[in-house]
Design a protein around this motif. Structure first.
Motif, PDB file in Angstrom:
ATOM      1  N   GLY A   1     101.174  83.689   2.010  1.00 16.30           N
ATOM      2  CA  GLY A   1     101.795  84.891   2.213  1.00 16.30           C
ATOM      3  C   GLY A   1     101.085  85.953   2.770  1.00 16.30           C
ATOM      4  N   GLY A   2     101.445  87.276   2.589  1.00 16.12           N
ATOM      5  CA  GLY A   2     100.892  88.537   3.368  1.00 16.12           C
ATOM      6  C   GLY A   2      99.831  89.113   2.701  1.00 16.12           C
ATOM      7  N   ASN A   3      99.207  88.283   1.378  1.00 16.74           N
ATOM      8  CA  ASN A   3      98.097  89.023   0.733  1.00 16.74           C
ATOM      9  C   ASN A   3      96.702  89.078   1.424  1.00 16.74           C
ATOM     10  N   ALA A   4      96.369  90.258   1.929  1.00 12.96           N
ATOM     11  CA  ALA A   4      95.018  90.292   2.705  1.00 12.96           C
ATOM     12  C   ALA A   4      93.945  89.650   2.393  1.00 12.96           C
ATOM     13  N   GLU A   5      93.652  89.969   1.112  1.00 11.28           N
ATOM     14  CA  GLU A   5      92.439  89.108   0.491  1.00 11.28           C
ATOM     15  C   GLU A   5      92.423  87.865   0.700  1.00 11.28           C
ATOM     16  N   LYS A   6      93.692  87.071   0.086  1.00 15.68           N
ATOM     17  CA  LYS A   6      93.878  85.697   0.142  1.00 15.68           C
ATOM     18  C   LYS A   6      93.852  85.144   1.603  1.00 15.68           C
TER      19      LYS A   6
ATOM     20  N   SER B   1     109.581  75.896  12.667  1.00 16.19           N
ATOM     21  CA  SER B   1     109.912  76.149  11.289  1.00 16.19           C
ATOM     22  C   SER B   1     109.026  76.682  10.309  1.00 16.19           C
ATOM     23  N   PRO B   2     108.447  78.127  10.480  1.00 16.83           N
ATOM     24  CA  PRO B   2     107.431  78.538  10.033  1.00 16.83           C
ATOM     25  C   PRO B   2     107.750  78.923   8.415  1.00 16.83           C
ATOM     26  N   LYS B   3     106.578  79.036   7.677  1.00 18.07           N
ATOM     27  CA  LYS B   3     106.705  79.007   6.165  1.00 18.07           C
ATOM     28  C   LYS B   3     107.010  80.801   6.010  1.00 18.07           C
TER      29      LYS B   3
ATOM     30  N   VAL C   1     105.152  88.968   7.299  1.00 19.76           N
ATOM     31  CA  VAL C   1     103.735  89.056   7.380  1.00 19.76           C
ATOM     32  C   VAL C   1     103.591  90.123   8.575  1.00 19.76           C
ATOM     33  N   LYS C   2     102.903  91.092   8.413  1.00 21.04           N
ATOM     34  CA  LYS C   2     102.588  91.791   9.517  1.00 21.04           C
ATOM     35  C   LYS C   2     101.308  91.720   9.815  1.00 21.04           C
ATOM     36  N   VAL C   3     100.759  91.337  11.299  1.00 24.40           N
ATOM     37  CA  VAL C   3      99.461  91.099  11.923  1.00 24.40           C
ATOM     38  C   VAL C   3      99.547  92.490  12.850  1.00 24.40           C
ATOM     39  N   GLY C   4      98.567  93.352  12.724  1.00 21.73           N
ATOM     40  CA  GLY C   4      98.176  94.434  13.548  1.00 21.73           C
ATOM     41  C   GLY C   4      97.597  94.019  14.712  1.00 21.73           C
TER      42      GLY C   4
ATOM     43  N   LEU D   1     116.876  87.296  -4.827  1.00 24.05           N
ATOM     44  CA  LEU D   1     116.770  88.492  -4.267  1.00 24.05           C
ATOM     45  C   LEU D   1     115.478  88.857  -3.775  1.00 24.05           C
ATOM     46  N   GLY D   2     114.321  88.491  -4.827  1.00 24.95           N
ATOM     47  CA  GLY D   2     112.991  89.250  -4.484  1.00 24.95           C
ATOM     48  C   GLY D   2     112.555  88.152  -3.195  1.00 24.95           C
ATOM     49  N   ALA D   3     112.805  86.760  -3.345  1.00 25.49           N
ATOM     50  CA  ALA D   3     112.384  85.844  -2.354  1.00 25.49           C
ATOM     51  C   ALA D   3     112.889  86.190  -1.008  1.00 25.49           C
ATOM     52  N   THR D   4     114.164  86.619  -0.903  1.00 26.76           N
ATOM     53  CA  THR D   4     114.839  87.000   0.405  1.00 26.76           C
ATOM     54  C   THR D   4     114.222  88.393   1.060  1.00 26.76           C
ATOM     55  N   VAL D   5     113.710  89.092  -0.087  1.00 24.60           N
ATOM     56  CA  VAL D   5     113.254  90.419   0.523  1.00 24.60           C
ATOM     57  C   VAL D   5     111.857  90.187   0.886  1.00 24.60           C
ATOM     58  N   ALA D   6     111.083  89.299   0.387  1.00 24.48           N
ATOM     59  CA  ALA D   6     109.699  88.816   0.585  1.00 24.48           C
ATOM     60  C   ALA D   6     109.718  88.226   2.167  1.00 24.48           C
ATOM     61  N   GLN D   7     110.883  87.209   2.153  1.00 23.66           N
ATOM     62  CA  GLN D   7     111.022  86.777   3.383  1.00 23.66           C
ATOM     63  C   GLN D   7     111.485  87.737   4.594  1.00 23.66           C
ATOM     64  N   ALA D   8     112.259  88.629   4.224  1.00 22.38           N
ATOM     65  CA  ALA D   8     112.594  89.677   5.297  1.00 22.38           C
ATOM     66  C   ALA D   8     111.371  90.591   5.632  1.00 22.38           C
TER      67      ALA D   8
END
Lengths: 378, 298
Positions: A324-329, A64-66, A28-31, A18-25
């Motif tokens: 993923g979407g971790n800005a610092e990484k 087929s993006p990650k 990653v937002k790019v402004g 479920l967590g993975a699905t939520v993360a997938q849903a």
């Protein structure tokens, strides 16, 4: 395995899925903050850069993006207050992982400290002011990167070329913040090369006629005019009246399709400008064709669109590399990018801890209008 | 400055001054009949420039380009009077008596957005009206200029002459003077006040349209170009005086010429000098150089 242990394991798996699905849903937002309305000079830059960004994202999503990456786009209308407000919204409300923008260097200077403070990577583009990344590079780590033609790199190439050709150099610049900045850079570069300008003229950004300035430059004897104005076409419009035909050189703005449409093939012939897009290169040609197919007549500035494409491709590569979407990484991954293949002359390893410009001086070259096309100046 | 350059700058200044004059004239006529100005007037100029661009690109001959663009924009003049001015004229003492400033400006913004939607945000160049090549020039004693520059300068002179005759030698001019003096009394005397007001707005739109058609091939056009000409036209009519058509001509040409020479001698602040002159003139003569203290009683 007992019944209760089995149930716990099943539950844990469900939670993980479920967590993975939520993360997938959530993805990653790019402004993106760009100048998409207002003066045509700004809009042409902003829209073209955004076209490149959109193409890079399209290509990414088709392969087929990650990660599910989405853009959050705001139009700053070349207004610094709006640019800052939108960046604040991107940080607080939209919770983006990276930001790309904008046209005006002044706007970038206003919001870059906010992103540095928020530890969110900023990919500057297409703003050209020389010191935008330099002023953050000592922060360790700096979150401020750029993928655009740096003004000084273009100017250095142009001045070296002009002086090697023993030309009498004149300057026509705008009186806007950008015009004044470039004028200072040109004059500094000229002084460093122990030469001098034979004539310096300027014009307001909203001028409708440059006949007086063109007459003065003709009188000064300039056979090369460095042209840095928001409406460069007006300079060409006044040339026939003055009976004057100097070589003209300027920034990438002179490579826009609008210049050819307004000034014409004969008028633009021989005009020299800074560039980073060599359409003889396979990757550049491919991106150019895709942009042409996607945007049709609205695709009007290959040099700037290619930079936008590379900016987004670098961000997407960093998103994948960081997982993923971790800005610092993402910042760390950007700095460690290797094997990059872009449309512009950006190298395979574009960034390092001490260099956050995707293009180095050696990646910038001069182009020239020949027979209605821009080609690399030999 | 050599004599050829001097005349060259003068011609360019007169040409642009002609455009400012035509815009100023439009303000003059609407102010005379309604004491209102159309702050979307510059955008009518832009609409005409784009219509002319489309017609000329499609290969229409110059007269068709001119008549087609001017007629279409004249209709817009009627619309702006009906929707942005008249509703506030009937209640001059209500709280919203000055609402026409906002509504005419808003009308202009709508036009700007329409232009963006139809023609895009980028700059465009309108093909020349009176020649086949973009860089065809007329040369007189070593001085070169575009035919459209000559046309705009001549148009402003001819239109001022016609204007003068129409205002002071025709029945319509007398009606305008009567409406300017007192609308209620004019109506009692049998003058169709609404028609006179509408005709003044149509005339304003036609003047803006003529400027737009002629300016397209001289400058590059973009959806927001109107504001620039509106501001300069307003400066011109302020200096020329809101009551004197000849004053508007003199001020318009002077503004363009000062702008040209200022850009020649000091391009860094070139556009500033003309406004500085306007500023000082208005300090010492608030009604303008040719203005009269009591407008409408001439």
């Amino acid at each position: 395995m007992t019944k209760s242990n089995g149930a716990s394991a099943l539950g844990a798996m469900l939670v993980l899925c479920l967590g993975a699905t939520v993360a997938q849903a959530q993805g990653v937002k790019v402004g993106v903050v760009q100048g998409l309305s207002g003066p045509p000079a700004v809009v042409d830059y902003g829209e073209s850069y955004l076209q490149g960004i959109e193409l890079a994202l399209d290509d990414y999503l088709k392969a087929s993006p990650k990660h599910k990456v989405e853009l959050v786009v705001y139009n700053d209308e070349a207004n610094p207050q709006k640019a800052v407000a939108f960046v604040q919204r991107l940080i607080s409300n939209d919770r983006v992982s990276a930001v790309i923008g904008t046209v005006n260097s002044g706007n970038v200077a206003a919001f870059a400290p906010l992103l540095q403070e928020a530890k969110i990577p900023l990919m500057i583009g297409p703003a050209v002011a020389t010191n935008l990344t330099l002023q953050f590079i000592d922060k360790k780590p700096s979150f401020i990167f750029r993928c655009a033609l740096v003004e000084k790199y273009q100017l250095d190439k142009m001045l070296d070329w002009a002086i090697a050709g023993k030309k009498k150099i004149g300057l026509l610049h705008g009186t806007s913040g950008y015009g004044q900045f470039v004028a200072a850079e040109v004059q500094k570069g000229i002084a460093e090369r122990n030469t001098q300008l034979v004539g310096v003229e300027s014009a307001a950004p909203n001028v409708t006629d440059m006949t007086p300035q063109v007459l003065k430059l003709k009188e000064s004897g300039a056979d090369l005019v460095l042209l840095f104005h928001e409406s460069p076409e007006l300079f060409y419009r006044a040339l026939p009246k003055a009976g004057y035909r100097p070589t003209v050189a300027g920034t990438a703005a002179l490579s826009a399709a609008a210049m050819l449409r307004i000034v014409g093939k004969e008028g633009m012939e021989g005009t020299v400008m800074g560039d980073s897009l060599d359409l003889n290169q396979t990757q550049a040609k491919e991106v150019d064709q895709k942009l042409r197919a996607k945007f049709g007549e609205k695709y009007r500035w290959p040099a700037v669109a290619a930079l936008g494409h590379d900016a987004m491709k670098l961000i997407l590569g960093a998103v994948d590399a960081s997982g993923g979407g971790n800005a610092e990484k993402i910042r760390d991954a950007l700095e460690q990018t290797k094997g990059f293949k872009g449309a512009t002359g950006a190298p395979a390893v574009p960034y390092s801890p001490n260099d956050h410009e995707c293009l180095d001086p050696g990646d910038v070259f001069l182009s020239v209008w020949r027979d209605g096309r821009t080609v690399k100046l030999q | 400055m050599n004599p050829v350059d001097l005349i060259q700058v003068l011609v360019s200044g007169v040409a642009l001054g002609g455009v400012y004059t035509l815009i100023g004239k439009g303000m003059f006529i609407t102010y005379r009949t309604t004491q209102t100005l159309n702050f979307g007037q510059g955008d009518l100029l832009a609409v005409a420039a784009y219509l002319a661009l489309t017609l000329a690109t499609a290969g229409a001959p110059a007269p068709v380009v001119l008549v087609g663009s001017v007629a279409a924009v004249a209709l817009l003049g009627m619309v702006v009077e009906r929707v942005a001015v008249r509703p506030f004229q009937d209640r001059p003492h209500a709280a919203g008596a000055l609402a026409w400033i906002l509504t005419t400006f808003g009308f202009g913004l709508i036009l700007q957005n329409m232009l963006v939607s139809v023609w895009g945000k980028s700059k465009q160049y309108s093909p020349p009206l009176f020649s086949t090549k973009a860089d065809s020039l007329v040369t007189l004693a070593e001085v070169r200029f575009y035919r459209e520059e000559l046309a705009v300068a001549l148009a402003s002179l001819v239109i001022v002459g016609l204007f003068y005759l129409a205002l002071f030698r025709s029945r319509w001019g007398k009606q305008v003077a009567a409406v300017a003096f007192d609308k209620a009394t004019s109506a009692l005397l049998g003058i169709d006040v609404k028609r006179t007001v509408v005709s003044s707005y149509v005339l304003m739109a036609m003047l803006a349209a003529i400027s737009g058609v002629l300016i397209g091939p001289i400058v590059t056009i973009q959806p927001h170009i109107g504001l620039l000409f509106l501001v300069k036209g307003f400066a011109v009519v302020s200096v020329g005086g809101f009551t004197n058509p000849i004053g508007v001509l003199v001020a318009g040409i002077a503004f363009g010429v000062v702008e040209g020479f200022a850009n020649y001698f000091d391009s860094l602040f070139g556009d500033l000098y003309a406004y500085v002159f306007v500023f000082f003139i208005l300090i010492f003569r608030p009604t303008g150089l040719f203005g009269e203290r009591h407008q409408g009683v001439r």
